[in-house]
Structures are given as structure tokens and as C-alpha cells.
Design an enzyme around this catalytic site. Structure first.
Site, short mmCIF file in Angstrom:
data_model
loop_
_atom_site.label_atom_id
_atom_site.label_comp_id
_atom_site.label_asym_id
_atom_site.label_seq_id
_atom_site.Cartn_x
_atom_site.Cartn_y
_atom_site.Cartn_z
N ASP A 44 0.86 -1.16 0.00
CA ASP A 44 0.00 0.00 0.00
C ASP A 44 0.91 1.23 0.00
O ASP A 44 2.09 1.15 0.35
CB ASP A 44 -0.92 -0.01 1.22
CG ASP A 44 -2.18 0.82 1.00
OD1 ASP A 44 -2.20 1.66 0.07
OD2 ASP A 44 -3.15 0.64 1.76
N TRP A 45 0.37 2.37 -0.40
CA TRP A 45 1.20 3.55 -0.62
C TRP A 45 1.86 4.01 0.69
O TRP A 45 1.19 4.30 1.66
CB TRP A 45 0.35 4.65 -1.24
CG TRP A 45 0.36 4.67 -2.74
CD1 TRP A 45 0.54 5.77 -3.52
CD2 TRP A 45 0.20 3.58 -3.66
NE1 TRP A 45 0.52 5.43 -4.86
CE2 TRP A 45 0.31 4.09 -4.97
CE3 TRP A 45 0.01 2.21 -3.51
CZ2 TRP A 45 0.22 3.30 -6.12
CZ3 TRP A 45 -0.09 1.41 -4.64
CH2 TRP A 45 0.02 1.94 -5.92
#
Length: 830
Positions: free
Chosen positions: A220-221
Site C-alpha cells: 500500500d502507498w
């Protein structure tokens, strides 16, 4: 040349490692030496945004995942996923960052609207259809967020504690189905930790490989924390270019601490992904120029897309209540003799059609409830604002903004460098901006020291207008050249960074304006040059304006008067970006679960004035409905996408039947058995185990407001017969009403006297019956072996002996029952 034939080992180590981190916020690095072009990723669940967060590059806005799930229609979800795949290709996107298959463990979770259901079986069935629909277009779906990221509060730091059986049977089940049934091409590791290890480094990711997953695991970012992730299953760090891999990974390989083959294997999986989406080799699709606006939909596609979105929204609308009035039949559908309609509530004019954060797009168009009903009924519709649902300074009406020195609507944006040098200019028609990667053509982000948004604001009505701005950092507001605001806007210390997008801090200034008066408005944001490069990747900014509106009591009286004068009142209430969205959870109390503002009082006052009142609830997640017994009808619209108004009009007027059934249990009070998202000493404990949603209500003997699976149509049904036949259940139902309709037949299993802890009943299958009045139809619902199994240390176990099979319209009602004896089995441990 196929991916497995490419000589990846011939690439220099630093070139290999470079490919394992994104090039920027959305795209991956190209590598000409192996014929690899840029691979572009994009949010999201309610539409394909692409690389730009810009109203000039709009997206088709589909119903939210919860709204799709409410259809209980696998083929409809596949169809919408196909549309998303087409949108990806129009937008130059190779990898769609969805579906979100985290479980709706509690209604207060901030991204509830982005998930399908509280039930792992229903989630799995819909996830498989979604993935297959997207990937049939040659676009990778990304199943996310692995695993137990079922909350927003402290998601970067919280550690989830849960037992192995619960993990396998509830939270991992949709991910397993995504791999073993849909063959998903990408997976995303979550922010949170499970059992003490952050998910980007967790050994749980190895389960994906054990199930046969040959795709790419991305972070995930900003979720990748350290080089330790490189020794596990994480293949790709997003976004870039900052990374815990890079030179640290090169040095670790050169020092012999990490085998070179580890890097090559990760790269090989990345190239397989590139091959699947057409991004490598002589047959690769052309690379889309970064920053390019996608070609707009043509007229034919626009008409087709609108029809698909309209029917999808209708299919997800859930009719919770529909009572008769006196000697009349149920209030819905509204009959052909309909006179005046009082359409009440802010959401009737400015609805919530999608959630914030990853789910946000600029839609290609929006049909509000007011638009839809007026198109059908003309001047028989009286629109009344209702009460303010939000305490925030709102977005200005686009018609109120004009580019200075012109007659064009919108604003001028200036990017300023050192010594106020103008680096670039842009014109925008939106008041919400999020710059990813770049500020515009020819503007070097490293040189930007300030951003100015300049517009002329025109007051439509006389009174006190509040003008302001939203964002993070230093902001200044000038009105007619005079500074009226100079402030630092910052999130609370423990807030999630994405809250800066979904409900950013804001400040405003009140000014008295005559109707038609104009004021020159400049919002300036100073960009801190000392901020790390990553912070430059996304800069959110808003200009805000709230015109004067009546006080709450005056608004309530106006709504009452309009309702009395009408034949029917339709009240549209809902949540706001302030009350639900990515980056924060609601509180598990009256304030958190109630509709924001005085909307509950609005409903009560209107219903008292006009018994023939229909309430439309425009929310992504459950809210308390304390007035539900006081109104004639309650219809859930969820966050239904851009065709909301057209779909709602079809349902209210009886052109279409509301097709939805609840994909979660709807609570009746804060005292209901609802899990919390709060962490205690950094740990979120899933102490309820298997018993979430309807399972917990059944176990504790508590009646919710509405059961999982509940939903009414415009006809009635009788359940006539249940028959078990060779691993399937056949349920015969009969339409006992006066019009054709659709019934979602739900099959549950139970195991009285089981040797292990089990839910009272659990969903094992479902199917749809469509029949004319008086007609009988039989629905065949297969029961795969897994629905009988439970997890033990040795693997999946099917207890010997009989299981009870139950069929009915929702989890709280058993209409028919029988028994079935599955084949006892022990499946291999994976």
C-alpha cells in the site's frame, strides 16, 4: 519473447532493483533493455481516476462496492467490473487498485463503503466476479488490503490480534478465492501489522504463493517500512522514487545477505504482470503520455454507460420499510395519480455519490435526485433545502466563480517560485485540487514555493458568506486585495495523512455581501521547501465558500410547510465527507452513528407533518434510524454513483423495483453488539472471533434494526419447498404479489451440537428468483465443500454427520429447512 525467456539476469543489479520501486506516485519505471514500457496504476473502487486528479479528466463514477454488493448479483458486479476495465484502457491504466475485500467488521470503519460485505462468503463471490470482469479487458485487478485492514484509525501503526481459525475462515477467505478462483494478477499488502509484524514484511503473504498466486505483491502507498520486506514476498514498493529498497537492497545482495535470485524472482513476477497487461515485448500496447487527458466518451458510449450505471444503482437500492397508509397499499411505488412532491434535504440537490480518498473521482456527469425527479415530474416537484448536514465550509457553487478579467467560469492557478517568479499558470473549473507527481506542464515541483488560486466570487443571495480554504501548511486569504486570513492548517497529531484529503483542516472569514455583489478572492498556499520529496508528490488544496442559509429552526419549519402542502414528502438525508471517509473511523457512540447535524429531527418533523413520507438514506455505511417506525418508507441508496437521480426516480415511480438486500446487518442502537476499531496499547483485538455482523446478533439473541440479507421489493413471496440434491439445494418460491419481481433466496447452514465453536447459522449460498405474479420458480444453489469446512491445525476439516440447511429471505428468518450430509474430509494445510 515470453516473460520467462527474458534474460533478466543480464540486467545490471541496480537496474533490476530500480524496477522494484515505483517511478512516481502512480507509475512504474520503464526498462528499454527488455522492452518494458511504463506500467500505470490507478485508484479505484468507484471509478478509474488515472494519473490525474483533475476535473478536466473526468471518470465514469460507478456505484460504491457496498452498493454493488447490495445487489447480491454476481453478473451485475462482473458487468460493472467490465466497464471499469474499459475505463482503464481509455485512461491508459494497466493496473486497477481494487477490489477491496476487507471485511465490514464494524459499521464505524471509515472505508466501509469501499468494501463489499460483513460476510466472507458473499465478499468472496463478488470479488471473484469483479476480478474476472476487470482482467477480461487485459487490465490487472489488485486484491487489497492483505490482511485485517478493517479499520482506519491508527492503521499505519496498529497491530491486529486474532486467532488462526478466524483469520482463515473470515479475513483471508476472500483473498484465497481471489487467487484460487479468479486468478488475480496483483495483491496489495496492508499498512497494519498482524501478530506483531507489519504486513509488508509478514510471513502471511507467503499464503498467497501457497495458494498458487504468481502475480505481484505491492505495498500500500508508503506502507513499506524497511529492507526486511525484500526478504519476504513483497515485490513492489509504491509509490516511488523514495524506497527502503534501492541502494540498500543492492548493497545487501552484493554483501551476500540477500540472494541475487530473490531480486530476479521479484522482477520476473513484475515482467509476467507486464506481459499480462501488454506492457512488454514487441506486441506491447503504446505507452500513454504522462499527464495526458483521456479522450472523452463519445455520445454512443455516454448513453450506454448511463444506462448501465442507472440499472446498477437500482439493483443496489434496498427498500427497508414500505408500509400501507390507511386503506391504501404500501406508499411505494408512488402511483400515477401523484400530485405535488416535496423533495427535502441538502442531499437532494448535492448528493454523496461516492466516498473520499482512494474512492474519489471527478464524475463525467451527475444526476441529483432533484434533477431526476424534475425530469420526470416537472414543476410538480418543490425542492426544499432542509438543515445543514455539515459544519464545514462547503465547496462553492461553480456558477459563483469566475476567472479574473474574463467571463469564463472557474479560477486561475499560479505556481510561484523564488522571488515570486511565475513558473506556470492553469485555469480550473473545480474548487478542489490534488496535485500528484506534477503541478503542470513545464513546472518543476522542486522549484515551487507557493500556489495561488485567484477567482471572482459572486454572491447569489444577500447575507453573510463564509469564504475560506482547506489544506495543510501555511494558507493566506485575500479579499479584494486585503489580507483577512494568515494561518497554519494542520491535522491533529494522531490523524492519518489521508484525512488531509478527505476532510482537510480549514479556515474561513465571514463577509457581508449583497445579492449579485462580487469579491476578488485569492487563496495562497506556501510550499515548505524543506519538506521531503515524498511530500511533494501529493499537494491537496481547496477554496471554500458557504453562502448564508436559514437557522435550523427556520429550515425545519420550511420543510414542514412544504410537506403539508404536498401529496408526498421525499426526504433525502445522508452522511458527509466530514462523517465518513478514508483516513478516519467514526466513534462507536450516538454522535458517530447518527446522521450528522439535525437530520434526524428533520425526518421526524416532516413525518409528523405528512404521514406519506419516504426517507432516502444516502450513506456509505449504516447510520442509526431512530425514526424508522414513524415514516411510511425507508430506502437505502448507499453511495450510488453518478446516475443517482435517474435511478431513484425509476424506483420511486415504480419504473423499476429496488433490487437490493443488505450486505451487512443494520444496527438499531449503540448498545448493539458492535466491535470497536480502537487500539489498546497499539493492539486492535478481534475478540469476537468468527462472530461478526449477523453471526454475533444471532449468538447474543439481539434483534438488529434490519437483518443481513433483508430487503423488500414491490411484490411478495412465499417459500414453498426445499430439496437437497447432490451437493446443491433447490428452493421453490412463489410470487404472491401483483407485479413481477425478484427475490434473493439465501441458504444458510447450521450445525447444532458441533464439536467446535460455530455461528448459529452461516451463509452458504444464494441465488435469484424472477417471476411474474402467481408464478412459481425453483432456484438451484450449489453448496461447495468448503462451506461445510472449518479450520483446524491440520487444515480444512469437514465434520462427519448431518448439517441443517435453512432457506429464507434474510439471516433472521428461516422459511424452510432440511438436512444434508456432506462427505467428511481433511483438506491439505495451505
Amino acid at each position: 519473447m515470453k516473460a520467462h525467456e527474458l534474460p533478466l539476469e543480464d540486467l545490471a543489479l541496480d537496474r533490476q532493483v530500480r524496477l522494484l520501486t515505483g517511478a512516481d506516485f502512480w507509475a512504474l519505471h520503464p526498462e528499454p533493455a527488455i522492452g518494458l514500457r511504463r506500467i500505470v496504476t490507478s485508484d479505484g473502487p468507484a471509478g478509474v481516476r488515472g494519473e490525474l486528479w483533475d476535473e478536466r479528466d473526468p471518470s465514469v463514477n460507478v456505484p460504491s462496492p457496498t452498493a454493488l454488493a447490495a445487489s447480491w448479483d454476481v453478473e451485475l458486479v462482473r458487468d460493472i467490473a467490465d466497464l471499469l476495465g474499459r475505463e482503464c484502457r481509455r485512461k491508459g491504466v494497466d493496473v486497477l487498485l481494487g477490489p477491496t475485500v476487507n471485511i465490514q467488521r464494524t459499521p464505524v470503519a471509515g472505508r466501509h463503503f469501499e468494501c463489499f460485505s460483513e460476510d466472507p462468503f458473499l465478499t468472496s463471490r463478488l470479488a471473484v466476479a469483479y476480478i474476472e470482469g476487470v482482467q477480461a479487458r487485459g487490465v490487472a485487478a489488485t486484491v487489497k488490503h492483505v490482511v485485517a485492514n478493517d479499520f482506519e484509525r491508527h492503521r499505519f501503526t496498529a497491530d491486529v490480534e486474532l486467532d488462526e481459525r478466524t483469520l482463515r475462515e473470515v479475513y483471508l477467505a476472500p483473498f484465497e478465492a481471489a487467487v484460487t478462483e479468479a486468478g488475480v494478477w496483483a495483491a496489495m499488502a496492508a499498512y497494519n501489522s498482524v501478530r506483531g509484524t507489519t504486513m509488508t514484511e509478514s510471513p502471511l503473504l507467503a499464503l498467497l504463493r501457497a495458494w498458487g498466486f504468481d502475480g505481484v505483491v505491492m505495498s500500500d502507498w508508503f506502507a513499506a517500512r524497511s529492507l526486511a520486506a525484500a526478504t519476504g514476498e513483497l515485490d513492489l514498493v509504491m509509490p516511488g522514487p523514495t524506497t527502503p529498497f534501492g541502494s540498500a537492497l543492492v548493497h545487501a545482495v552484493e554483501a551476500g545477505r540477500i540472494p541475487a535470485e530473490t531480486v530476479t524472482e521479484k522482477l520476473r513476477r513484475l515482467v509476467v504482470l507486464a506481459e499480462r497487461v501488454g506492457a512488454v515485448g514487441p506486441d506491447a500496447t503504446p505507452e500513454v503520455e504522462r499527464g495526458r487527458f483521456a479522450p472523452p466518451l463519445d455520445e454512443r458510449d455516454t448513453i450506454e454507460v448511463a444506462a448501465r450505471l442507472r440499472s446498477a444503482a437500482v439493483a443496489g437500492f434496498v427498500l427497508l420499510r414500505n408500509e400501507p397508509l390507511g386503506n391504501e397499499g404500501p406508499v411505494l411505488p408512488l402511483g400515477p395519480e401523484l400530485g405535488r412532491v416535496a423533495l427535502i434535504g441538502d442531499h437532494a440537490v448535492a448528493p454523496r455519490i461516492l466516498g473520499g480518498g482512494s474512492a474519489f473521482v471527478f464524475p463525467t456527469s451527475v444526476i441529483s435526485p432533484a434533477d431526476g425527479l424534475r425530469a420526470a415530474l416537472g414543476d410538480r416537484v418543490d425542492v426544499v433545502p432542509g438543515v445543514a448536514p455539515s459544519t464545514r465550509i462547503g465547496a462553492p457553487d461553480p456558477a459563483a466563480l469566475r476567472v479574473p478579467g474574463t467571463s469564463r467560469p472557474g479560477v486561475e492557478v499560479r505556481f510561484l517560485g523564488a522571488n515570486e517568479r511565475v513558473l506556470g499558470r492553469d485555469e480550473r473549473t473545480s474548487s478542489t485540487y490534488n496535485w500528484n507527481n506534477a503541478f503542470g506542464p513545464g513546472v518543476d515541483p522542486a522549484e515551487v514555493r507557493a500556489i495561488e488560486v485567484h477567482t471572482r466570487y459572486r454572491a447569489a443571495v444577500a447575507g453573510v458568506h463564509v469564504l475560506g480554504c482547506s489544506g495543510r501548511g501555511r494558507y493566506r486569504l485575500l479579499l479584494d486585495g486585503e489580507p483577512v486570513l494568515d494561518t497554519e492548517l494542520e491535522l491533529p497529531v494522531d490523524a492519518d495523512g489521508v484525512e488531509g484529503l478527505t476532510r482537510p483542516p480549514q479556515a474561513g472569514h465571514a463577509i457581508e455581501l449583497a445579492a449579485g455583489a462580487e469579491v476578488d478572492m485569492v487563496v495562497r498556499h506556501d510550499v515548505d521547501p524543506s519538506r521531503p520529496a515524498d511530500d511533494m508528490l501529493i499537494v491537496p488544496m481547496q477554496i471554500n465558500a458557504s453562502p448564508p442559509r436559514p437557522d435550523t429552526e427556520t429550515a425545519l419549519r420550511a420543510a414542514e410547510a412544504a410537506a403539508r402542502a404536498a401529496d408526498v414528502a421525499v426526504v433525502v438525508v445522508g452522511t458527509t465527507e466530514e462523517s465518513e471517509g478514508e483516513g478516519f473511523d467514526r466513534d462507536l457512540d450516538e454522535r458517530g452513528l447518527h446522521l450528522p447535524g439535525a437530520q434526524d429531527e428533520l425526518v421526524r418533523r416532516v413525518a409528523a407533518a405528512k404521514p406519506r413520507t419516504v426517507v432516502v438514506v444516502n450513506a456509505g455505511a449504516p447510520v442509526l434510524l431512530p425514526w424508522r417506525a414513524e415514516v411510511a418508507a425507508v430506502l437505502l441508496s448507499w453511495l450510488p454513483g453518478q446516475e443517482f437521480g435517474s435511478a431513484l426516480t425509476d424506483v420511486l415511480l415504480g419504473v423499476a423495483e429496488p433490487g437490493g438486500r443488505l450486505p451487512m446487518t443494520w444496527p438499531g442502537a449503540t448498545t448493539d453488539p458492535l466491535p470497536s476499531t480502537e487500539s489498546v496499547e497499539g493492539v486492535v483485538r478481534y475478540a469476537e472471533g468468527l462472530h461478526i455482523g449477523h453471526r454475533r446478533y444471532l449468538r447474543e439473541g439481539v434483534e438488529p434494526a434490519y437483518w443481513f440479507g433483508h430487503g423488500l421489493g414491490y411484490t411478495s413471496w412465499a417459500y414453498d419447498e426445499l430439496r437437497v440434491d447432490r451437493g446443491a439445494v433447490e428452493v421453490t418460491v412463489r410470487n404472491t404479489g401483483e407485479r413481477a419481481g425478484r427475490e434473493v433466496v439465501q441458504v444458510y447452514l447450521a450445525r447444532p451440537g458441533s464439536s467446535v465453536d460455530r455461528p448459529v447459522r452461516w451463509l452458504a449460498g444464494f441465488g435469484a428468483a424472477v417471476a411474474d405474479p402467481g408464478a412459481q420458480v425453483t432456484v438451484r444453489i450449489p453448496l461447495p465443500e468448503r462451506v461445510f469446512a472449518h479450520w483446524e491445525a491440520d487444515g480444512w476439516i469437514v465434520e462427519p454427520g448431518e448439517f441443517v440447511v435453512q432457506a429464507g429471505p434474510h439471516a433472521g428468518a428461516v422459511a424452510l429447512s432440511g438436512t444434508i450430509t456432506p462427505r467428511a474430509a481433511v483438506a491439505p494445510r495451505t
